[in-house]
Scaffold this motif. Structure first.
Motif, PDB file in Angstrom:
ATOM      1  N   LYS A 126      57.174  47.231  27.121  1.00  0.00           N
ATOM      2  CA  LYS A 126      56.026  46.996  28.156  1.00  0.00           C
ATOM      3  C   LYS A 126      54.788  46.216  27.472  1.00  0.00           C
ATOM      4  O   LYS A 126      54.176  45.397  28.108  1.00  0.00           O
ATOM      5  N   LYS A 127      54.345  46.887  26.153  1.00  0.00           N
ATOM      6  CA  LYS A 127      53.125  46.206  25.611  1.00  0.00           C
ATOM      7  C   LYS A 127      53.150  45.786  24.176  1.00  0.00           C
ATOM      8  O   LYS A 127      52.253  45.565  23.627  1.00  0.00           O
ATOM      9  N   SER A 128      54.449  45.408  23.701  1.00  0.00           N
ATOM     10  CA  SER A 128      54.586  45.300  22.301  1.00  0.00           C
ATOM     11  C   SER A 128      55.788  44.637  22.368  1.00  0.00           C
ATOM     12  O   SER A 128      56.840  44.557  22.923  1.00  0.00           O
TER      13      SER A 128
ATOM     14  N   GLY B 251      47.432  34.273  19.577  1.00  0.00           N
ATOM     15  CA  GLY B 251      47.012  35.754  19.054  1.00  0.00           C
ATOM     16  C   GLY B 251      47.190  35.639  17.342  1.00  0.00           C
ATOM     17  O   GLY B 251      47.413  34.564  16.707  1.00  0.00           O
TER      18      GLY B 251
ATOM     19  N   ASN C  30      51.720  43.514  19.100  1.00  0.00           N
ATOM     20  CA  ASN C  30      51.040  43.988  20.428  1.00  0.00           C
ATOM     21  C   ASN C  30      50.764  42.910  21.323  1.00  0.00           C
ATOM     22  O   ASN C  30      50.333  41.826  20.801  1.00  0.00           O
ATOM     23  N   MET C  31      51.271  43.108  22.798  1.00  0.00           N
ATOM     24  CA  MET C  31      51.044  42.251  23.586  1.00  0.00           C
ATOM     25  C   MET C  31      50.164  42.609  24.781  1.00  0.00           C
ATOM     26  O   MET C  31      50.721  43.503  25.664  1.00  0.00           O
ATOM     27  N   PRO C  32      48.967  41.821  24.710  1.00  0.00           N
ATOM     28  CA  PRO C  32      48.133  42.246  25.842  1.00  0.00           C
ATOM     29  C   PRO C  32      48.693  41.796  27.124  1.00  0.00           C
ATOM     30  O   PRO C  32      49.524  41.092  27.263  1.00  0.00           O
ATOM     31  N   ALA C  33      48.267  42.297  28.249  1.00  0.00           N
ATOM     32  CA  ALA C  33      48.853  42.050  29.718  1.00  0.00           C
ATOM     33  C   ALA C  33      48.474  40.561  30.081  1.00  0.00           C
ATOM     34  O   ALA C  33      49.345  40.014  30.542  1.00  0.00           O
ATOM     35  N   ASP C  34      47.482  40.062  29.538  1.00  0.00           N
ATOM     36  CA  ASP C  34      47.176  38.694  29.898  1.00  0.00           C
ATOM     37  C   ASP C  34      48.203  37.740  29.286  1.00  0.00           C
ATOM     38  O   ASP C  34      48.409  36.643  29.539  1.00  0.00           O
ATOM     39  N   PHE C  35      48.690  38.333  27.901  1.00  0.00           N
ATOM     40  CA  PHE C  35      49.497  37.405  27.345  1.00  0.00           C
ATOM     41  C   PHE C  35      50.948  37.392  28.024  1.00  0.00           C
ATOM     42  O   PHE C  35      51.684  36.259  27.868  1.00  0.00           O
TER      43      PHE C  35
END
Length: 766
Positions: free
Chosen positions: A359-361, A390, A407-412
């Protein structure tokens, strides 16, 4: 004998030493002063061309000498290509006038003699070498010298080339060569290299142009490249070739031809790019790209390959520090056009990478056979490459599998990023770009939607299928009775009428009356209501009146035989004066005395005649709304129906079956809810559509019955007609009359019933 041997020896010696003297004539004689040309030495060329030989000319040498020069031992040296020296010499004079020459080789001395027609006052001598043969681009040099004079003249034999013009057709990739009138020439196209040489391609063929027949020829080219040239030259051996390159000074418009004519060769530490044209003349660059899938190679930023020095014919690129992977490709670029090749298909990579998404990474899994430092970074794919997104994450590998978490932010996630991974130490050129299939997460939703659609369509199909199987009884309903009247005794016609009656009663729940189903009493009480009990005409008149009172429909099934029966009925009606109305049948039908007799063998004929009488009476009283004429396709035609019945509705089955249902009053069953009828708009529209569809289904079912019955009917008709002919032909006229009288029928009645089995023409013949 001795003199002959001496002459032979001298001839052989001259042949070996002076071959030129055998071909050419050398003279030295005194001439008139008027023959003198200014200048002591002159060379005059003349073309002498031998087929199959090289171009050559015959050069004539003229040397003019004065009388006192003859006595000074003049020397003439000829260089072409070998050197030859000649000495003109005069004869010894008599008395006081003597010419003293220096010693000269006897074999090279050319004696000078006086001509008989020379002028006594002339003191001019002419030395003439008739032909000095020299090939193209050879130099003929002559030096004339005496004790007081030195003079040299040179002449270079030219190598001529033909003049021609070129016309280029880019659409057909061809060049038209046009030459001037003159000798035959050869032409072809070729590729010009860096040395100036022009080599023909595999498809380049030599074409001969004969200007006397056609001064033009067309050369088909493989590619339109700057190095493509056209050669035109004469047909003799070693002719000089005139070269023109029509695309040399033009801009390169067909970049695709550059890629199609190129070739890439991979070596251990380099790869070469070669073309039919010198590669140094083309500004071709090479960079790395990552092959994501077919027809998609993502360029890698800052991955241009370094070019090595070469001979200029090929481009050499350094690949010693390239990450050699089967998906790592090389993209060659020229004038905004690209050509991609993947030369590392056979190489085994030293490290592997795989990615996983949560979900986030992002998880980057690495496996390396060597110790190295690897880097990874998110990026967004575009036409120019994968733009970094990033920070950069690094990991040192020492032979064991490892994993990097990014880590992958939501905007990414909105930008649908990919991951680029590369070996950073020791550095290798090229980055591997790995992307997810973002549509995979939506596949479950798409599959669920497709499943729902499938269930809906299957349910609709099952509903329609069951509706078709159960018939139209629940949707279409004929409330009023229907009377069917046959017009022919043929089995095909009878079977079709029975099929129609079955469909009306079984599918539409109509009350159907037909003599085919009422031969005997219809009840077990013995009241005698069948055709056999009442007789054909009383039964018909009773049913006709009953249906008319119930506002039902009478359907007269017409056929080809019905036309003949109608004509006979019409003729009989006109000739009969006795007319009596049948009291029990009502006001429509007229009883005919010629059908009063009971004929157990014939029911259809009297009933059809009675139906015609009833229809005629109804039309006269304008009460024909309850009657319709029906005929089956293949068993009848609209032109068979008389004009007297043109106002009666007619239907051709099965194609007009839906219209017949409307004529019979077929309606959708309506349900009552608390005494009120449901009359909503959408249900009524749906009922209309379903009525049309069900009517077509019923028409199709009726159509499947007609071909089978029609075939059997035609065969039965032929057999019945042939049997009747044989029976009648076997009986004598007297026997025929006695037989008919015994059966209670007249000969006239027999002839009236027979046309029901065939056409009018067959009835007349019978």
């Amino acid at each position: 004998m001795f003199l002959t041997r001496v002459d032979t020896t001298l001839a052989l010696f001259a042949l070996m030493v002076f071959p030129l003297l055998l071909e050419c004539a050398i003279t030295c004689q005194m001439i008139n002063q008027s023959d003198y040309v200014e200048g002591p030495v002159k060379l005059t060329p003349e073309v002498v061309q031998v087929p199959g030989e090289a171009y050559s000319e015959c050069v004539t040498l003229h040397v003019w000498m004065k009388a006192h020069d003859i006595c000074k031992t003049p020397k003439i040296e000829i260089l072409s290509p070998s050197t030859e020296t000649l000495w003109p010499k005069g004869k010894k004079g008599k008395k006081k006038k003597k010419c003293i020459n220096a010693p000269i080789p006897p074999e090279n001395g050319i004696p000078c003699v006086k001509r008989k027609d020379h002028s006594p006052s002339s003191h001019l001598w002419e030395f003439k070498y008739d032909c000095i043969k020299a090939e193209a681009e050879r130099v003929v040099s002559v030096t004339y010298s005496t004790a007081s004079t030195h003079y040299t003249v040179s002449y270079t034999v030219p190598d001529p080339v033909p003049e021609f013009e070129l016309s280029v057709n880019r659409s057909s990739k061809s060049v038209t060569v046009t030459v001037q009138l003159g000798q035959k020439v050869h032409t072809r196209w070729c590729y010009r290299n860096t040395d100036g040489a022009c080599m023909g391609g595999s498809s380049s063929t030599q074409i001969t142009i004969d200007p006397s027949k056609s001064p033009s020829a067309v050369l088909n080219l493989s590619y339109l490249l700057p190095c493509v040239c056209v050669q035109v030259y004469y047909t003799y051996r070693d002719a000089r070739r005139y070269l023109k390159c029509p695309f040399l000074k033009e801009s390169l418009s067909e970049v695709g031809d550059v890629w199609r004519s190129s070739e890439v060769t991979l070596y251990e530490t380099a790869l070469t790019w070669s073309s039919v044209c010198p590669a140094s003349n083309m500004n071709v660059s090479a960079a790395l790209c990552w092959k994501q899938r077919d027809h998609l190679c993502i360029p890698v930023f800052n991955s241009t390959l370094e070019e090595k020095d070469g001979d200029g014919s090929d481009l050499i690129f350094d690949t010693s520090a390239v990450d050699k992977h089967p998906n790592m490709c090389v993209q060659f670029s020229l004038q905004g056009s690209h050509n991609i090749t993947c030369p590392f298909q056979a190489d085994v990579p030293s490290w592997e990478v795989d990615i996983g998404l949560s979900k986030k990474s992002v998880f980057v899994s690495l496996t390396s056979a060597v110790t190295a430092v690897f880097s990874s970074q998110l990026c967004v794919v575009s036409e120019d490459g994968c733009s970094p997104l990033g920070p950069v994450h690094t990991l040192r590998m020492e032979g064991k599998p490892a994993e990097i978490k990014i880590n992958m932010p939501a905007d990414f996630l909105v930008q649908k990023p990919c991951v680029q991974v590369w070996q950073s130490d020791p550095a290798l050129h090229g980055k591997r770009i790995l992307c997810w299939d973002y549509t995979h997460n939506r596949r479950g939703l798409y599959a669920f939607a497709v499943l729902i659609l499938v269930v809906v369509f299957v349910s609709l199909g099952v509903f329609i299928y069951r509706l078709t199987r159960s018939g139209a009884a629940g949707w279409l309903y004929v409330q009023k009775p229907v009377l069917l009247v046959c017009s022919s005794e043929q089995s095909a016609h009878v079977s079709a009428v029975c099929a129609l009656a079955s469909l009306l009663q079984g599918e539409l729940h109509a009350t159907v009356h037909t003599a085919l189903w009422a031969q005997s009493s219809q009840s077990g009480t013995g009241t005698g209501t069948g055709v056999a009990d009442l007789g054909p005409l009383p039964w018909l008149y009773g049913q006709w009146e009953s249906v008319r009172r119930a506002e039902g429909k009478v359907l007269i099934i017409w056929s080809h035989e019905a036309t003949t029966s109608y004509e006979k009925w019409k003729a009989k009606r006109e000739n009969t004066d006795k007319k009596e109305k049948y009291k029990k049948a009502g006001e429509d039908c007229d009883e005919k005395d010629w059908y009063q007799q009971r004929e157990p063998s014939s029911v259809i004929a009297p009933m059809f005649a009675g139906a015609l009488a009833c229809l005629q009476g109804a039309l006269q009283q304008s009460r024909g709304q309850g009657v319709a004429i029906v005929y089956f396709q293949g068993l009848g035609h609209s032109r068979d129906i008389p004009k007297a019945f043109r106002d009666v509705p007619r239907y051709c089955l099965p194609q007009d079956f839906r219209g017949l249902i409307q004529e019979l009053g077929g309606i959708k069953r309506r349900t009552n809810t608390q005494g009120q009828l449901k009359t909503h708009c959408w249900p009524r529209l749906l009922a209309k559509v379903q009525s049309i569809w069900l009517a077509r289904q019923l028409a199709h079912r009726l159509q499947t019955l007609l071909p089978q019955t029609a075939g059997r009917g035609r065969r039965t008709q032929r057999r019945s007609l042939a049997s009747s002919k044989r029976k009648i032909s076997d009986k004598k006229p007297g026997e025929l009359e006695r037989t008919l009288a015994a059966n209670g029928a007249s000969p006239e009645a027999a002839h009236e019933q027979e046309p029901l089995h065939g056409s009018r023409r067959r009835a007349e013949e019978l």
